[in-house]
Design an enzyme around this catalytic site. Structure first.
Site, short mmCIF file in Angstrom:
data_model
loop_
_atom_site.label_atom_id
_atom_site.label_comp_id
_atom_site.label_asym_id
_atom_site.label_seq_id
_atom_site.Cartn_x
_atom_site.Cartn_y
_atom_site.Cartn_z
CE LYS A 77 -63.05 -5.41 -7.18
NZ LYS A 77 -64.18 -5.17 -6.23
CB SER A 152 -66.70 -3.16 -8.39
OG SER A 152 -66.26 -3.72 -7.17
CB SER A 176 -68.22 -5.15 -5.24
OG SER A 176 -68.66 -3.86 -5.62
#
Ligand SMILES: [Mg+2]
Ligand SMILES: [Zn+2]
Lengths: 486, 100, 489
Positions: A77, A152, A176
Site C-alpha cells: 500500500k 482505503s 481499511s
C-alpha cells in the site's frame, strides 16, 4: 511471455514452485509485471511500478538461492514508506516524496526476500472506504469494473484479486484492510493493536491502525503475518505478538462458541449479505460449533466515537504537511499564507473534511463534549468486547453490510460512506484482531464474514478461518480474469 | 442513523479552517460547513450519553511505554535531510517571512 | 522575609516558567546527538524532520533525570504521567505540534525554598518533560526578533532536545526574589548534574508572568508574559521594567492588557511579540504514539537516596557550623567553591578558618586570576599546609600573604619550603626578641622616660621600632608582653 500462469496463485504455492525450481523469482516477477502491463490500465491498482528494479531484486533472490518465501513478489500500500521509491499516501501533497527509510514492515519483507512489485492505490491518507478519494484516480473492482474495490486499501485488494500480485500489505484504521478484502473476495487481517510496527507508515490515526495482510488464503495471511509481526524499537506502542504465529490447517470447530451480535445486525444489512451470513452460521454448526447471542450495547456508538477520535488524531498527524521540509509547497509572501495555500492545494476534499472535524472536536469549548466523550465510549466498547469474550471464543458478523457499490454511489454522502464500516470500526476502537474472509457471492459479487477475537488470538482466528474457508470452497478468482487470461 | 441538530456559523467554520491552516475559498467554507453540520450532527449523539463517570481511553494499550536507552547515533547527512526540501539553502530549509 | 516590591499601594505578583535543557547523550524522542553548536541540520533524522511515518521513542535517561530534578525541587512524582500533543503551526515546530505534557506531568506540585535571612518559599505548580523547538535564523532579522525579516532558514539540530519546563505559582513578590529563586534553582539542577544550565547557550531559559495588584488583594491582576531574558540580570531588569510599565498604566487609569512581551536588554525596553498561535488554542490531546510512563516506587526511592547534597541543605550545614548567612548562601549556590571549602576544612579540620581563607585570600585570587576553584594551582592541600603554619604561629599574617602569592606563582612550591627559603618564620624566642628590645630601648631613652611617666601610647612607637628591627617577622603579641615586662622593671 513467460507462459507462467499466476492467476489465483497463492504465495505459499509460489514459494514451493521456487523451491522446487519450477520457476525462478525473475520468471515469477516477470509474469506479474506482464499482467500489470496488460491489465492494470483497467484496474488502476498500482500508483508506482518499477519493472527494472523489481527484476533486479528478483534476480538477487535467485542468486541468493530462494528458501522460505524468498523470491515471492508482493505489493505494498502506498501508505508504507519505501526507501528511495516514491511514497504518496494517495495525496498530491506528497507527490514526488522519496522516503529516506523503509517502513519496518517493508524492511521485514525485504529481509524475508519478498520482491516488491510496486505501490498500490488508496484513499488519500487512507481516509475512505472506496479508493475514490485517491488523488490519482480510483481503483476498479476486478469483480465488476463499474464498482469500487472498497478502501482505503482498495489498490492492495484489487491487485491481488486481479492476479497482479500474489498478496499485499494494507493498513486498517477502521476497516481499511477487511472491507476491501471483503469487496474483492479476499482474506484480510486486522492484527491485534501493538503487534505490527507502524514505523514508516504514514500516520492517519495512530491509536487505531495496524498494518496487515491481504491474501488469497488464510494460510497466506498467516505466512505474511509471521513476517511482519514483532516488536520494534522504532515503535514504542509495538510489543509484538504474545505467541508465534502458526500457519493453520483446516479442521472441525467442535467446542468453539461463536457469539453473534444480533441486535447490531438489524439495521442496514443487505438481504443477500444477511442470507450468506446465516448460511455461514449453519456451516459453523455443521462443523461442531455453537452459536450464541452476544450483546455489544455500545458498538452502535462506534461510528460516532470513531468519527471523533480518528479525525482528531488525523488533524494533528497531517499538520506536518506544511511545505517546509518536503512535499508540495505553494509559494506565498509570508509563512502563514504559504501554509494555507499549500494545504489547500495539496489536500483533497475528504482529507480537508476530516481535518476540519478533528480540529473542531479538539478546539476550545468542544474538546470535552466530543473528544473526551468519544474516549469514554471507546472505554465502554472495549468493555463490551471483554464481557463478550468472557463467554464466547469469537464473534461473527458480516464484514460489510453491502457488497461493492458503484462509483459515485456514496461520494456525495459522507455519512453513508462512513456507515459502510459499521461492523469494522468497533474492532479498531477495541484494538482486538479480526479476520475477514470470503463468504460466497451475492449477485456475482463477493460477500464476507468477519471473525473477531480477543487480543492476541490471531492463531485462533486463522484456525477458525481455515475451517470456514475449506467448507466454503470459495474460488477467489473473478470470472473476468478467466476470460481475460491466457 | 440518529442525528442531532448542530448549527455552525460561517465564522465558526472559518475559525476552524484558520486553526487548521486550510486556505479555503467561500464555496469550500460553505460546503464544508454544511457537511460538518451533518457529520457532527451524528457524532453529537454520543455527547448526550450519561457516562461522565467512565474513564476515557486515550491509549490503545494500558502497559507502560517502552523507553529508549540514551545512546546517540548519527542521523542523516545534511544532503539527505535537504533532499526532499522544496526550498533548500546550502545548509537549511528556507521559509517565507513570518510576516504580520 | 522576602524582599517585596511595593509601590503606590501596589505589589508585584510574579511567576516563572523555566526551561532546562537536559544534558543527555541523545535527543528526547530520537537517537540524534543532543549537542550544541554543530553545523546546521547535521544532527537530524526522520523524527527531527517529522517525515511521514516517523515515530517518537522516549529517552529513558531524560525521564530519569527529570524525576531527579523533581525530587530535588520537592515535587511529587505521580505513579504515571502522560505525553500530550500541543498543537501550533510555526516553522520551528516540524510536526506542528510539540510533544509535551498536559494534565499528567512527570513532576507534580512541589515547594521550593530560598533559604537565608530574607529567604522565602515558592510553590511549584509542576515540572513537565517536552521537546525543544528548532532554531530559526532570520535573514535580515536580529537576535530572535522576527518582524520585518526577509524570510528565515530553519536549523533542526536543536529540535527534540529534552526540555524540563518548571512552572512556579505566582508566589514571587519582587524582581530580586525572582533572580534569587532562579539562581538557587539553577544551582540545584547543576548540583545533580541534570543540565549545565548555561543561559548564554540557552540551556536555561526563563519566562516570567508579571502582574501587579493592590497590596493585600487576593485575586490576581491581568498578567503579561516576558520572554527572552537570557541572563539573571536581564531577568531582574526585565521584570522591574514591566512592573514599572504596568504601574504607569494603572496610574493613568488604564488597564493592563494580556500580551507576550520581549525584553530588549540593549534598550531596556519591552516590545509586544506576535503570538505563535493567534487563537492560543493548542488543542492538547494525549500522544497516541506514546503510552503512559509508569514510575516505579522502588526506583524513585533509589533516586531520592542517591541525590547529592543540595544547595539548601549545604546552606543549613554551613550556618549550623557557625558561618555567617551571606557566606553560607554564597557557598550554597557555588558547588565548586563549596567543594574546595570542604576539602580545605578536612585538612585543617576547622570549617570556620577554612571558610575565612576560602572566601578571603583564595576567592580574591580566583577573581584576579579568573580561574575556577578546581583549576587554581592553590589546591586545598597546598593552602591547607600554609594555613596550618599560621595556626601554629610559625608565620604571621604578613608572611602568610607572601607565601600565598608564592604558591600561586610556583605550582611546585610548598608553604614550608617558601617559609624556609625566605626565612619568614616569626621571631618568637625571648633572647632574640630581648636583644632587639634592649637595642630599641637604648636607642630611645626619651620615649622610655615618657612611657614610664605615664604616656601609655608611646608603647605603640616602641613596638613599631622593634618590629622594624625584626624585619616584620616578630610575633606581635609576644613582643608586646616582653616589652611591657622590660619597661615595668
Ligand atoms: Mg513549554
Ligand atoms: Zn533525530
Amino acid at each position: 511471455m513467460t507462459g507462467l500462469d499466476v492467476i489465483g496463485l497463492t504465495a505459499e504455492r509460489a514459494s514451493s514452485m521456487l523451491q522446487a525450481r519450477d520457476c525462478t523469482a525473475v520468471e515469477l516477477a516477470s509474469a506479474y509485471l506482464e499482467r500489470i502491463e496488460l491489465y492494470d490500465g483497467d484496474v488502476h491498482g498500482y500508483l508506482h511500478v518499477d519493472a527494472e528494479r523489481t527484476l533486479v531484486d528478483a534476480a538477487a533472490q535467485d542468486a541468493a538461492g530462494t528458501t522460505g518465501l524468498a523470491g515471492v513478489p508482493i505489493a505494498y500500500k502506498d501508505l508504507l514508506s519505501t526507501k528511495g521509491v516514491p511514497t504518496t499516501a494517495g495525496s498530491k501533497i506528497l507527490e514526488g516524496f522519496m522516503p529516506l527509510e523503509d517502513a519496518d514492515v517493508v524492511a521485514r519483507g525485504k529481509a524475508a526476500g519478498l520482491v516488491s512489485l510496486g505501490k498500490t492505490n488508496l484513499d488519500e491518507f487512507a481516509m475512505g472506504s472506496s479508493t475514490e478519494h485517491s488523488a490519482y484516480g480510483p481503483t476498479r473492482n476486478p469483480w465488476d469494473l463499474t464498482r469500487v474495490p472498497g478502501g482505503s486499501s482498495g489498490g492492495s485488494a484489487a491487485v491481488v484479486a486481479a492476479g497482479l500480485a500474489p498478496w499485499s500489505l494494507g493498513t486498517d484504521t477502521g476497516g481499511s484492510i477487511r472491507q476491501p478484502a471483503a469487496f474483492c473476495g479476499l482474506v484480510g487481517l486486522m492484527p491485534t493493536y501493538g503487534t505490527v510496527p507502524r514505523f514508516g507508515v504514514v500516520a492517519f490515526a495512530c491509536s487505531l491502525e495496524q498494518v496487515g495482510p491481504i491474501t488469497l488464503t488464510v494460510r497466506d495471511a498467516a505466512l505474511l503475518q509471521q513476517i511482519i509481526a514483532g516488536a520494534s524499537e522504532r515503535d514504542a506502542t509495538c510489543t509484538g505478538p504474545r505467541e508465534p504465529i502458526v500457519v493453520p490447517t483446516a479442521g472441525r470447530l467442535d467446542g468453539i462458541t461463536f457469539g453473534v451480535p444480533w441486535a447490531e445486525l438489524e439495521e442496514g444489512v443487505e438481504p443477500g449479505i444477511r442470507a450468506r451470513f446465516d448460511r455461514s452460521l449453519q456451516i459453523a454448526r455443521d462443523l461442531g460449533a455453537e452459536i450464541v447471542d452476544v450483546e455489544l450495547p455500545y458498538a452502535r456508538h462506534g461510528l460516532a466515537a470513531y468519527y471523533v477520535i480518528a479525525p482528531a488524531e488525523a488533524s494533528a498527524n497531517l499538520s506536518r504537511f506544511d511545505g517546509v521540509r518536503y512535499g508540495l509547497r505553494v509559494d506565498a509572501p509570508d509563512v502563514r499564507s504559504m501554509y494555507e495555500a499549500t494545504r489547500d492545494a495539496g489536500f483533497g476534499p475528504e482529507v480537508k473534511r476530516r481535518i476540519m472535524i478533528g480540529t473542531y472536536v479538539l478546539s476550545a469549548g468542544y474538546h470535552d463534549a466530543y473528544y473526551l466523550q468519544a474516549q469514554r465510549v471507546r472505554t465502554l466498547i472495549r468493555r463490551d468486547f471483554d464481557a463478550a469474550f468472557a463467554s464466547v471464543d469469537a464473534i461473527l458478523s458480516p464484514t460489510a453490510p453491502t457488497t461493492a457499490f458503484e462509483f459515485g454511489a456514496r461520494l456525495d454522502d459522507p455519512l453513508a460512506m462512513y456507515a459502510n464500516d459499521i461492523f469494522t470500526l468497533p474492532v479498531n476502537l477495541a484494538g482486538v484482531p479480526a479476520l475477514s474472509l470470503p463468504n460466497g457471492l451475492v449477485e456475482g459479487l463477493p460477500s464476507s464474514l468477519q471473525i473477531i477475537g480477543p487480543s492476541h488470538s490471531e492463531n485462533l482466528l486463522f484456525r477458525l478461518g481455515a475451517a470456514f474457508e475449506e467448507a466454503h470452497g470459495f474460488d477467489p478468482v473473478p470470472p473476468l480474469l478467466r476470460g481475460g487470461s491466457s | 442513523m440518529s442525528v442531532r441538530r448542530i448549527e455552525l456559523t460561517t465564522d465558526e467554520v472559518r475559525h476552524v479552517a484558520a486553526l487548521a491552516r486550510l486556505g479555503l475559498d467561500d464555496a469550500e467554507i460553505e460546503r464544508l460547513g454544511f457537511e460538518l453540520q451533518s457529520i457532527l450532527g451524528h457524532v453529537a449523539t454520543i455527547s448526550a450519553l450519561p457516562i461522565a463517570d467512565v474513564p476515557p481511553t486515550a491509549h490503545a494499550l494500558d502497559v507502560s511505554v517502552e523507553l529508549r536507552p540514551d545512546v546517540a547515533r548519527a542521523g542523516l547527512t545534511r544532503e539527505q535531510a535537504l533532499a526532499n526540501a522544496p526550498d533548500p539553502t546550502p545548509d537549511g530549509f528556507r521559509v517565507p517571512p513570518i510576516g504580520s | 522575609m522576602s524582599v517585596a516590591w511595593q509601590k503606590d499601594g501596589y505589589e508585584a505578583v510574579i511567576g516563572l516558567e523555566i526551561h532546562v535543557q537536559l544534558n543527555t547523550h541523545s535527543k528526547m524522542f530520537c537517537s540524534c546527538p543532543n549537542r550544541f553548536g554543530d553545523d546546521p541540520n547535521t544532527n537530524v533524522c526522520m523524527v527531527c524532520l517529522a517525515h511521514p511515518g516517523a515515530m517518537p521513542v522516549a529517552n529513558a535517561e531524560a525521564v530519569r533525570q527529570s524525576a531527579r530534578v523533581g525530587l530535588a525541587l520537592g515535587c511529587r512524582i505521580p505513579p504515571h504521567s502522560e505525553f500530550s500533543r500541543k498543537q501550533y503551526f510555526y516553522p520551528d515546530s516540524p510536526k506542528a505540534y510539540q510533544i509535551s505534557q498536559y494534565d499528567q506531568p512527570l513532576c507534580a506540585e512541589g515547594l521550593f525554598r530560598v533559604p537565608g535571612n530574607d529567604g522565602f518559599e515558592v510553590r511549584l505548580t509542576r515540572a513537565h518533560l517536552e521537546e525543544d523547538a528548532a532554531k530559526m535564523i532570520h535573514a535580515g532579522g536580529e537576535g530572535g526578533r522576527i518582524s520585518g525579516s526577509a524570510g528565515s532558514i530553519v536549523d533542526f539540530n536543536r529540535v527534540g532536545t529534552p526540555l524540563l519546563e518548571i512552572v512556579t505559582e505566582p508566589d514571587i513578590r519582587s524582581p530580586e526574589d525572582a533572580r534569587r529563586l532562579l539562581t538557587l534553582l539553577r544551582a540545584t539542577v547543576v548540583a545533580i548534574g541534570a543540565s549545565d544550565c548555561d543561559m548564554e547557550k540557552g540551556s536555561l531559559r526563563a519566562d516570567a508572568n508579571v502582574s501587579i495588584r493592590p497590596i493585600g488583594a487576593t485575586e490576581y491582576g491581568t498578567k503579561t508574559e516576558l520572554k527572552n531574558m537570557n541572563s539573571f540580570r536581564f531577568l531582574e531588569r526585565g521584570i522591574e521594567a514591566e512592573l514599572e510599565r504596568q504601574l504607569e498604566i494603572v496610574r493613568g487609569g488604564g488597564m493592563v492588557e494580556q500580551e507576550t512581551l520581549h525584553f530588549d536588554p540593549a534598550s531596556g525596553s519591552l516590545a509586544s511579540l506576535r503570538s505563535k498561535e493567534q487563537a492560543h488554542d493548542y488543542r492538547y490531546f494525549p500522544e497516541p504514539d506514546l503510552l503512559l510512563v509508569h514510575q516505579d516506587e522502588v526506583v524513585l526511592a533509589e533516586l531520592r537516596a542517591t541525590l547529592p547534597e543540595l544547595p539548601v541543605a549545604r546552606y543549613e550545614r554551613l550556618v549550623a557550623a557557625g558561618l555567617p548567612d551571606a557566606t553560607a548562601l554564597a557557598l550554597a549556590i557555588d558547588s565548586e567553591l563549596a567543594a574546595y571549602l570542604d576539602a580545605l576544612a578536612t585538612h585543617l579540620n576547622d570549617l570556620k578558618i577554612a571558610a575565612n581563607w576560602t572566601m578571603g585570600e583564595f576567592s580574591a585570587h580566583l577573581n584576579s586570576s579568573g580561574l575556577s576553584a578546581a583549576a587554581s594551582p592553590v589546591t586545598p592541600a597546598r593552602l591547607g599546609a600554609l594555613v596550618a603554619l599560621v595556626m601554629a604561629g610559625t608565620i604571621n599574617q604578613t608572611a602568610a600573604k607572601e607565601v600565598f602569592a608564592a604558591l600561586v606563582d610556583d605550582p611546585a612550591a610548598t608553604a614550608d619550603g617558601i617559609v624556609g627559603e625566605r626565612n619568614l618564620a616569626t621571631v618568637g624566642g625571648d633572647d632574640e626578641l630581648g636583644a632587639i628590645i634592649d637595642a630599641v630601648l637604648a636607642a630611645h631613652p626619651d620615649e622610655v622616660e615618657a612611657f614610664r611617666g605615664g604616656r601609655e601610647q608611646v608603647i605603640g612607637f616602641l613596638v613599631g621600632q622593634c618590629m622594624k628591627q625584626s624585619g616584620g617577622r616578630a610575633d606581635a603579641k609576644a613582643l608586646q608582653s616582653l616589652l611591657r615586662a622590660r619597661l615595668a622593671s
